[in-house]
Design a protein around this motif. Structure first.
Motif, short mmCIF file in Angstrom:
data_model
loop_
_atom_site.label_atom_id
_atom_site.label_comp_id
_atom_site.label_asym_id
_atom_site.label_seq_id
_atom_site.Cartn_x
_atom_site.Cartn_y
_atom_site.Cartn_z
N ALA A 27 0.87 -1.18 0.00
CA ALA A 27 0.00 0.00 0.00
C ALA A 27 0.91 1.23 0.00
O ALA A 27 2.03 1.19 0.49
N TYR A 28 0.42 2.31 -0.56
CA TYR A 28 1.24 3.52 -0.58
C TYR A 28 0.37 4.76 -0.52
O TYR A 28 -0.81 4.75 -0.87
N THR A 29 1.01 5.83 -0.07
CA THR A 29 0.42 7.16 -0.11
C THR A 29 1.30 8.04 -0.98
O THR A 29 2.53 8.01 -0.85
N TRP A 71 2.87 -2.20 4.34
CA TRP A 71 2.51 -3.58 4.04
C TRP A 71 1.23 -3.90 4.76
O TRP A 71 1.11 -3.69 5.97
N ARG A 72 0.24 -4.40 4.04
CA ARG A 72 -1.03 -4.79 4.63
C ARG A 72 -1.15 -6.31 4.59
O ARG A 72 -1.26 -6.91 3.53
N CYS A 82 -6.48 -1.69 -3.96
CA CYS A 82 -5.05 -1.56 -3.66
C CYS A 82 -4.62 -0.10 -3.60
O CYS A 82 -3.85 0.29 -2.72
N GLU A 83 -5.11 0.71 -4.51
CA GLU A 83 -4.75 2.13 -4.53
C GLU A 83 -5.25 2.85 -3.28
O GLU A 83 -4.55 3.68 -2.69
N ASP A 105 -6.22 1.43 -0.42
CA ASP A 105 -5.90 0.73 0.82
C ASP A 105 -7.16 0.54 1.66
O ASP A 105 -7.21 0.88 2.84
N THR A 106 -8.20 -0.04 1.03
CA THR A 106 -9.49 -0.19 1.70
C THR A 106 -9.57 -1.43 2.59
O THR A 106 -10.56 -1.58 3.33
N ALA A 126 -8.47 -5.80 -0.56
CA ALA A 126 -7.64 -6.42 -1.59
C ALA A 126 -7.57 -7.93 -1.47
O ALA A 126 -7.67 -8.65 -2.48
N ASN A 131 0.94 -7.81 -6.21
CA ASN A 131 2.02 -6.87 -5.92
C ASN A 131 2.95 -6.70 -7.12
O ASN A 131 3.41 -5.58 -7.41
N HIS A 187 1.21 -4.48 -9.51
CA HIS A 187 1.07 -3.11 -8.99
C HIS A 187 2.39 -2.34 -9.12
O HIS A 187 2.42 -1.21 -9.66
#
Length: 438
Positions: free
Chosen positions: A34-36, A52-53, A397-398, A400-401, A404, A419, A422
């Protein structure tokens, strides 16, 4: 505390060796990257804060060390493989770390000049960690001080700090970061780590403060939303007309004649076709040459790419990158499960899912102008049909809900496959965007 990388090099580090050292976690703990996005004042992507989720339920998830190793291993494999240039250009990666993670030899597989380690003041000031911090700093790693009320007064500690968490853009913290200048030390970069809305972003942009754009804030308003106008740029109109002509399988000579009305667009299209990221493998000299060799579908895909970058005065650069990356992400995941020949449709599904944001006109108006196939429209409008679940997974994934793992399982995709798609899409979009929307 284990100072692993003081005892062996990254080349010597193996999962078996780490297990023997007592770090005994699998490097491939199941989970999703996951990323911001880190955005500068012009809404350009300056970096990514990675996390990492775990795919497992919280009570069954691996420990933090195992998850961090898995994150680093995944990033290394897809963005920094051996004997290959760093795949994200000048973009920096930010990782939240603590005392235990700072001591891991796994950090040695990351590119120091593009890696920022986010630490709290307690770890930065920890005497036991001081040798590690200096060692990493000398290698080229940067440090961001997080959740601190002030910068340290100690010159030795201050000299380690390159980025400073200024919360939601606290003017006092911003001033403190810009007021601390040491000899032979780069200016400390203030970064806003909290954003309640896009108004907060604009307030930070005025002060030239980069912002981690919180996915929960959604997307900024389309460019036409504030003016009430849905007028398209001339280039966008021409591209949409060309897309319609391709969809109707019109004669190639008529398509070429329409394209020749805009020499700049013709040049950009040919440059796209011959770029390493999306090229055909041979040099393309003309539209006729491209269609003769490859057919209409790749031409539709390339024109879709150009449509995403055809409104540079209205669309923020990060949105262009996001649309192109999503298109590639959906395409790569779909290639694993769907028959060959679906790639171009998958790319269009992902990219067109954001086209209303890019052009500033309602989605239905776009679809009225470009008659996409029913299966593509169904995916874009309802996330249904054969393509829709891949788009839903990309969005999960975008954003981060937390959805996924469930969506990937429904598609029979492993976390490692998701991954790989992505991060490969992330790198691919890096290659595409600079040529069109820098």
């Amino acid at each position: 505390m284990r100072f692993d990388f003081f005892r062996r090099s990254a080349a010597e580090e193996t999962p078996a060796a780490e297990t023997a050292q007592g770090l005994a976690m699998p490097r491939n703990a199941e989970g999703f990257v996951a990323y911001t996005l880190l955005l500068d004042a012009h809404k350009r992507v300056a970096g990514y804060r990675l996390a990492w989720r775990a795919a497992a339920r919280p009570e069954e998830a691996p420990d933090a060390i195992s998850q961090f190793k898995s994150l680093v291993a995944c990033v290394t494999e897809h963005l920094n493989p051996p004997d290959t240039p760093w795949r994200l250009g000048r973009s920096e990666l930010f990782f939240d770390v603590n005392a235990e993670l700072l001591a891991l030899g796994a950090l040695q597989s990351l590119p120091p000049e593009y890696t920022v380690l986010c630490v709290e003041l307690g770890d930065l000031a920890n005497e036991e960690l001081r040798p590690i911090l200096h060692f990493l700093h000398e290698q080229g790693f940067s440090f961001m001080l997080c959740r601190a009320k002030a910068l340290p007064e100690d010159p030795e500690l201050l000299g380690l700090v390159s980025h400073f968490d200024v919360g939601a853009g606290d003017p006092l913290l911003v001033a403190a970061a810009r007021g601390k200048e040491l000899p032979d030390h780069m200016p400390i970069q203030p970064i806003a780590t909290r954003m309640a809305s896009w108004k907060d972003f604009e307030a930070c942009a005025v002060r030239r403060v980069d912002v981690f754009a919180d996915p929960s804030c959604g997307l900024p308003l389309p460019p036409a939303a504030s003016t009430g106008s849905h007028a398209l740029q001339p280039e966008s109109v021409l591209i949409m007309r060309l897309l319609q002509m391709i969809q109707r399988n019109e004669d190639l000579r008529e398509i070429e004649a329409a394209l020749k009305r805009d020499a700049a667009l013709t040049y950009r299209l040919l440059r796209h076709m011959n770029s390493p990221a999306v090229g055909a493998g041979v040099e393309i000299h003309s539209l006729h040459h491209a269609v003769t060799m490859l057919g209409y579908s790749p031409l539709f895909r390339w024109l879709s790419l150009l449509l995403a970058t055809s409104n540079p005065m209205g669309s923020p650069p990060f949105m262009m990158k996001k649309a192109i990356m999503r298109g590639r992400f959906v395409e790569l995941m779909g290639e694993i499960m769907l028959p060959r020949g679906e790639s171009d449709n998958l790319f269009v599904v992902g990219m067109f899912s954001l086209i209303d944001q890019l052009l500033g006109i309602p989605m239905q108006e776009v679809l009225n102008k470009v008659q996409l196939s029913d299966s593509v429209q169904q995916a874009i409008l309802t996330r249904g049909g054969v393509y829709g679940p891949f788009l839903s997974l990309a969005e999960a994934c975008e954003l981060d809900t937390g959805e996924a793992a469930r969506l990937a399982e429904a598609l029979l995709l492993s976390a490692s496959q998701v991954n790989a798609a992505h991060l490969s899409a992330l790198a691919w979009s890096q290659d595409v965007i600079p040529a069109e929307a820098a």
